[in-house]
Scaffold this motif. Structure first.
Motif: not given
Ligand code: SF4
Ligand code: SF4
Lengths: 239, 165
Positions: A88-91, A94-96, A113, A130, A132, A135, A146
């Motif tokens: 997970c990129n811990h954006c 985050p669209p999630c 996240v 997500c 990526y 999840r 995640k």
């Molecule tokens: S689950 Fe996906 S969208 Fe959500 S923060 Fe992690 S990489 Fe980003």
């Protein structure tokens, strides 16, 4: 400097300061913002991180919070092996999170996240959202799962299990708000890239030495998955 | 030249065929409810057939939706807090309202028999029509906002979904 030692030292210094003068410390300290840097020049694709994460977080067989796909890419000197540790990129955007209908997923103060397992209805909307594929619905717990940047470890001053175990020191974890942290220093010295910039999610996992062909959907023509799935026309895309 | 994967990891589909069944049932129910509302609005027919289809498909649609939740017993979590940023949360309100109002309308129409329609039934028909639009709007919106899925995230997708309903 060894990043693990530095992390522990900082964490311990932080907790001592907090005990000695909590008000002064909280007034001055900029809040932490966790990030990870993966130095692909050092990763040998051994999957030690994949295994460590699976054991640390009790991830069911066949599911992964982090994994390291290995590719063969053509280069000027012939084919070469390329690895891409993924998590997970811990954006930052985050669209999630906004899609969750029950507010079960959120960002911690340090930017990780996470999912509140007891609140999650396991509708899978965040898994869809997500970009990526970070999840999944955990087969054992039955809720969204995640990478959490090992929040149970980092909150007590330890490193995430994947970073702790990485044999080549390819994974560097730290505070992006601290210009003196190893991760920030390395980022200042090297060009870094994030995955799938076209989604504008602001990923907090950075890569040194990322081949452009792996930065977005990877066009895959044949290989392990096609053999495994018995595909007759080998070609697919991986995110 | 594309890459060759030497070691790869599979991801299973998270929305199971139940989700497809739900979209089909609720889409048919909402489509029938719209026909019903239109027929009664322009007073061409009572459209009792459309009402039966709308009520039975609306009622049936709840089942596959619950089945697709991996934690169906927790469905009350949808109503214990507000998540207005999530289209699915809006849907969790629209769906019971749509099912309830359609069933009530079917009950009213059935009880009335061949007597003329009262103002209350006419108003309820229009409410059912509006809720059907909400259902179509939320299902189409729910999928098309997911930019991670390129086919869903297009202007045409919600249009196609609504038209097929
Ligand atoms: S689950 Fe996906 S969208 Fe959500 S923060 Fe992690 S990489 Fe980003
Ligand atoms: S699976 Fe859980 S965390 Fe994800 S959107 Fe549904 S309720 Fe929220």
């Amino acid at each position: 400097m060894n990043s693990r030692r530095e992390f522990l030292k900082l964490a311990m210094a932080g907790s001592t300061a907090a005990v000695a003068a909590p008000t002064a410390a909280s007034a001055q300290a900029k809040p932490k913002r966790w990030g990870m840097l993966v130095d692909l020049r050092k990763c040998i694709g051994c999957q030690a991180c994949t295994v460590a994460c699976t054991i640390e977080n009790d991830v069911p067989e066949g599911q992964h919070r982090t994994a390291v796909p290995v590719y063969e890419l053509d280069g000027p000197d012939g084919p070469s092996q390329a690895v891409l540790p993924r998590l997970c990129n811990h954006c930052d955007e985050p669209p999630c999170i906004p899609v969750c209908p029950v507010n079960a997923t959120f960002k911690t103060d340090e930017g990780a996240v996470v999912v509140e397992a007891e609140q999650c209805v396991a509708c899978g909307y965040c898994v869809q959202a997500c970009p990526y594929e970070a999840r999944f619905i955990n087969h054992k717990t039955g809720v969204a799962d995640k990478c959490t940047f090992c929040v149970h470890r980092t909150s007590v001053g330890l490193l995430p299990a994947c970073v702790e175990t990485c044999v080549g020191n390819a994974r560097v974890f730290g505070d992006l708000n601290d210009p003196e942290s190893d991760i920030r220093k390395l980022m200042a010295q090297h060009e870094t890239k994030g995955l799938r910039p076209e989604f504008k999610t602001g990923p907090n996992v950075y890569y040194i030495g990322l081949d452009d062909r792996l930065a977005s959907t990877v066009a895959v023509g044949g290989g392990a998955r096609d053999l495994r799935q018995g595909l007759e026309t080998p070609a697919h895309g991986e995110v | 030249m594309p890459a060759v994967d030497l070691m790869s990891f599979d991801h299973e589909a998270v929305w199971r065929p139940w989700a497809v069944a739900y979209f089909l049932l609720v889409g048919t129910g909402a489509g029938a409810a719209l026909l019903l509302a239109y027929a009664r609005l322009v007073r061409v027919a009572e459209a009792k057939g459309a009402l039966i289809v709308a009520a039975s498909f609306a009622l049936a649609s709840g089942l596959p939706l619950l089945a697709d939740l991996h934690q169906p017993a927790r469905f009350m979590h949808f109503y214990s807090g507000a998540a207005p940023g999530s289209i699915m949360w809006w849907g969790s309100w629209f769906l019971p309202l749509f099912i309830g109002s359609t069933l009530l309308l079917a009950f009213m129409t059935g009880r009335r028999g061949n007597a003329p329609m009262c103002a209350g039934e006419r108003t309820l028909t229009m409410i059912v029509g509006v809720l059907a639009l909400c259902i179509l709007g939320y299902t189409a919106g729910e999928m098309s906002v997911v930019s991670a899925r390129p086919v869903w995230n297009t202007l045409g997708f919600p249009v196609v979904l609504i038209l097929t309903a």
